[in-house]
Design a protein around this motif. Structure first.
Motif, mmCIF file in Angstrom:
data_model
loop_
_atom_site.group_PDB
_atom_site.id
_atom_site.type_symbol
_atom_site.label_atom_id
_atom_site.label_comp_id
_atom_site.label_asym_id
_atom_site.label_seq_id
_atom_site.Cartn_x
_atom_site.Cartn_y
_atom_site.Cartn_z
ATOM 1 N N GLU A 143 0.831 -1.209 0.000
ATOM 2 C CA GLU A 143 0.000 0.000 0.000
ATOM 3 C C GLU A 143 0.863 1.256 0.000
ATOM 4 O O GLU A 143 0.570 2.237 -0.696
ATOM 5 C CB GLU A 143 -0.925 -0.007 1.218
ATOM 6 N N THR A 144 1.953 1.211 0.781
ATOM 7 C CA THR A 144 2.875 2.349 0.819
ATOM 8 C C THR A 144 3.571 2.528 -0.521
ATOM 9 O O THR A 144 3.738 3.642 -1.010
ATOM 10 C CB THR A 144 3.916 2.144 1.933
ATOM 11 N N ARG A 145 3.975 1.417 -1.143
ATOM 12 C CA ARG A 145 4.586 1.476 -2.472
ATOM 13 C C ARG A 145 3.647 2.151 -3.466
ATOM 14 O O ARG A 145 4.055 3.044 -4.234
ATOM 15 C CB ARG A 145 4.912 0.066 -2.949
ATOM 16 N N ASP A 146 2.366 1.746 -3.461
ATOM 17 C CA ASP A 146 1.394 2.321 -4.392
ATOM 18 C C ASP A 146 1.190 3.815 -4.139
ATOM 19 O O ASP A 146 1.027 4.603 -5.084
ATOM 20 C CB ASP A 146 0.055 1.586 -4.278
ATOM 21 N N THR B 203 13.192 1.661 -0.932
ATOM 22 C CA THR B 203 12.785 0.369 -0.391
ATOM 23 C C THR B 203 11.715 0.596 0.672
ATOM 24 O O THR B 203 11.792 1.542 1.457
ATOM 25 C CB THR B 203 13.968 -0.392 0.215
ATOM 26 N N VAL B 204 10.724 -0.269 0.672
ATOM 27 C CA VAL B 204 9.602 -0.141 1.598
ATOM 28 C C VAL B 204 9.491 -1.440 2.380
ATOM 29 O O VAL B 204 9.199 -2.492 1.812
ATOM 30 C CB VAL B 204 8.279 0.143 0.851
ATOM 31 N N GLY B 205 9.746 -1.364 3.665
ATOM 32 C CA GLY B 205 9.709 -2.549 4.521
ATOM 33 C C GLY B 205 10.622 -2.361 5.703
ATOM 34 O O GLY B 205 10.248 -1.765 6.704
ATOM 35 N N GLY C 42 15.304 4.395 2.332
ATOM 36 C CA GLY C 42 14.478 3.379 2.962
ATOM 37 C C GLY C 42 13.276 3.944 3.693
ATOM 38 O O GLY C 42 13.388 4.940 4.421
ATOM 39 N N VAL C 43 12.119 3.324 3.489
ATOM 40 C CA VAL C 43 10.897 3.639 4.234
ATOM 41 C C VAL C 43 10.552 2.413 5.072
ATOM 42 O O VAL C 43 10.470 1.307 4.536
ATOM 43 C CB VAL C 43 9.721 3.970 3.289
ATOM 44 N N HIS C 44 10.375 2.595 6.380
ATOM 45 C CA HIS C 44 10.088 1.436 7.221
ATOM 46 C C HIS C 44 8.587 1.326 7.490
ATOM 47 O O HIS C 44 7.903 2.314 7.759
ATOM 48 C CB HIS C 44 10.890 1.473 8.529
ATOM 49 N N THR C 45 8.103 0.100 7.392
ATOM 50 C CA THR C 45 6.687 -0.171 7.683
ATOM 51 C C THR C 45 6.548 -1.004 8.948
ATOM 52 O O THR C 45 5.491 -1.556 9.216
ATOM 53 C CB THR C 45 6.030 -0.914 6.501
ATOM 54 N N GLY C 46 7.629 -1.084 9.697
ATOM 55 C CA GLY C 46 7.607 -1.791 10.981
ATOM 56 C C GLY C 46 8.420 -1.000 11.980
ATOM 57 O O GLY C 46 8.114 0.149 12.282
#
Length: 268
Positions: A15-18, A41-43, A66-70
Motif C-alpha cells: 500500500e505504501t509502495r502504491d 525500499t519499503v519494509g 528506505g521507508v520502514h513499515t515496521g
C-alpha cells in the motif's frame, strides 16, 4: 530522474509502495526498475539488503532511500506518514549523497576452480557443516592465529550493528573505511588459544582465512546462504565499491544506535 521501488511484499508495504507511485505520478517522474537513479525500499533493513544485491552492478549510479513499515531500521528511516514529504524533497531538493564502505569476499578453491567474488553490505559469516571451524587467520599475509570454534563473522561498519553486535563486536561509524572480524564461540584452553576479541582492520589490510580441514562450509553474504566445497582460502577486505544513500534529512548514526538499542532520548 528515474526511480524504482522495492517492497517487502506485505499488505502495508505494498500500500505504501502504491502511494509513493501515485505521488511521483503527480510530478511526472518516470518509473524505471532497470536503470533507476534512486531506489526506494519499503519494509525494513532486510528489504534494502535485497535491493542492494539486485543492483550490485550499478551501485555507482544509484542512491538508496528506505521507508520502514515496521520498526525503525538503520537503513530505513522514513515513516509511512511522511511519504508526501519524502517525494517532494526528492523532486525539489538537491540530494546529498553519503557513501558507506562495503565488504569484498573472494573465495578461492582447490582443483583450479575459478575464484568467486561477492560484495556484502552487512557481513559475511563462515561456519562448518560438520564440527568446528578450524582455520588459520592471516592479516597482511602474516599468521595471526589458528581459530577453532563455531565460526567467524566479518562485517562492515554499517553491518556492525547487526549480527556482529550479537557477537559482542564493536559498533563502528559507517564513515570509517574498515572491516571487523568477530569470533563465534572460540575454543580456548591449554592447547588452543585465540585472541577472543573483535579485530578492526583498515582498508589497506587484507584478511585471509585458510581452512585446515576438509569440510563443506556454510558461507553467508548478508541474507544469501551458500554451501561451498574444496575451499582453499577466503579473502576479505574493504571493497573498492561503495553503496550510496540519499540523505534527504539529517539522522545522525549515533542517534539511530541509541534509539535502536537504548531507547529514544528522554527530556531531563
Amino acid at each position: 530522474m528515474k526511480y524504482a521501488i522495492q517492497s517487502k511484499g506485505d499488505d502495508r508495504s505494498n500500500e505504501t509502495r502504491d502511494k509513493i507511485i501515485r505521488c511521483f505520478e503527480g510530478y511526472q517522474i518516470e518509473y524505471d526498475d532497470v536503470n533507476p537513479d534512486i531506489v526506494i525500499t519499503v519494509g525494513g533493513d532486510g528489504t534494502l539488503l535485497h535491493a542492494f544485491h539486485q543492483y550490485l552492478n550499478t551501485l555507482q549510479k544509484i542512491a538508496f532511500v528506505g521507508v520502514h513499515t515496521g520498526h525503525l531500521g538503520f537503513y530505513a528511516d522514513w515513516r509511512t506518514t511522511e511519504i508526501e514529504e519524502l517525494v517532494y524533497k526528492i523532486v525539489h531538493d538537491p540530494l546529498r549523497i553519503v557513501r558507506y564502505p562495503l565488504l569484498e569476499v573472494v573465495i578461492k578453491y582447490h582443483n583450479g576452480k575459478p575464484d568467486e567474488r561477492y560484495l556484502a553490505l552487512n557481513e559475511c559469516t563462515v561456519k562448518s557443516e560438520v564440527g568446528s571451524v578450524v582455520m588459520d587467520i592471516k592479516i597482511k599475509d602474516d599468521l595471526f592465529e589458528t581459530f577453532r570454534g563455531d565460526g567467524l563473522c566479518i562485517s562492515t561498519p554499517s553491518g556492525s550493528t547487526a549480527y556482529n553486535k550479537s557477537l559482542t563486536g564493536a559498533i563502528i561509524h559507517p564513515s570509517i573505511e574498515a572491516i571487523q572480524l568477530a569470533e563465534m564461540a572460540s575454543i580456548n584452553n591449554r592447547v588452543y588459544r585465540t585472541i577472543g576479541s573483535p579485530l578492526v582492520m583498515p582498508k589497506e589490510h587484507v584478511l585471509k582465512l585458510y581452512p585446515l580441514k576438509n569440510s563443506k562450509y556454510h558461507i553467508s553474504i548478508d541474507h544469501i546462504f551458500l554451501v561451498h566445497n574444496d575451499v582453499k582460502s577466503i579473502h576479505c577486505r574493504v571493497a573498492p565499491e561503495k553503496i550510496q544513500f540519499a540523505r534527504i534529512r539529517s539522522f545522525p548514526f549515533w542517534n539511530r544506535v541509541r534509539d535502536s538499542f537504548i531507547g529514544k532520548k528522554k527530556d531531563i
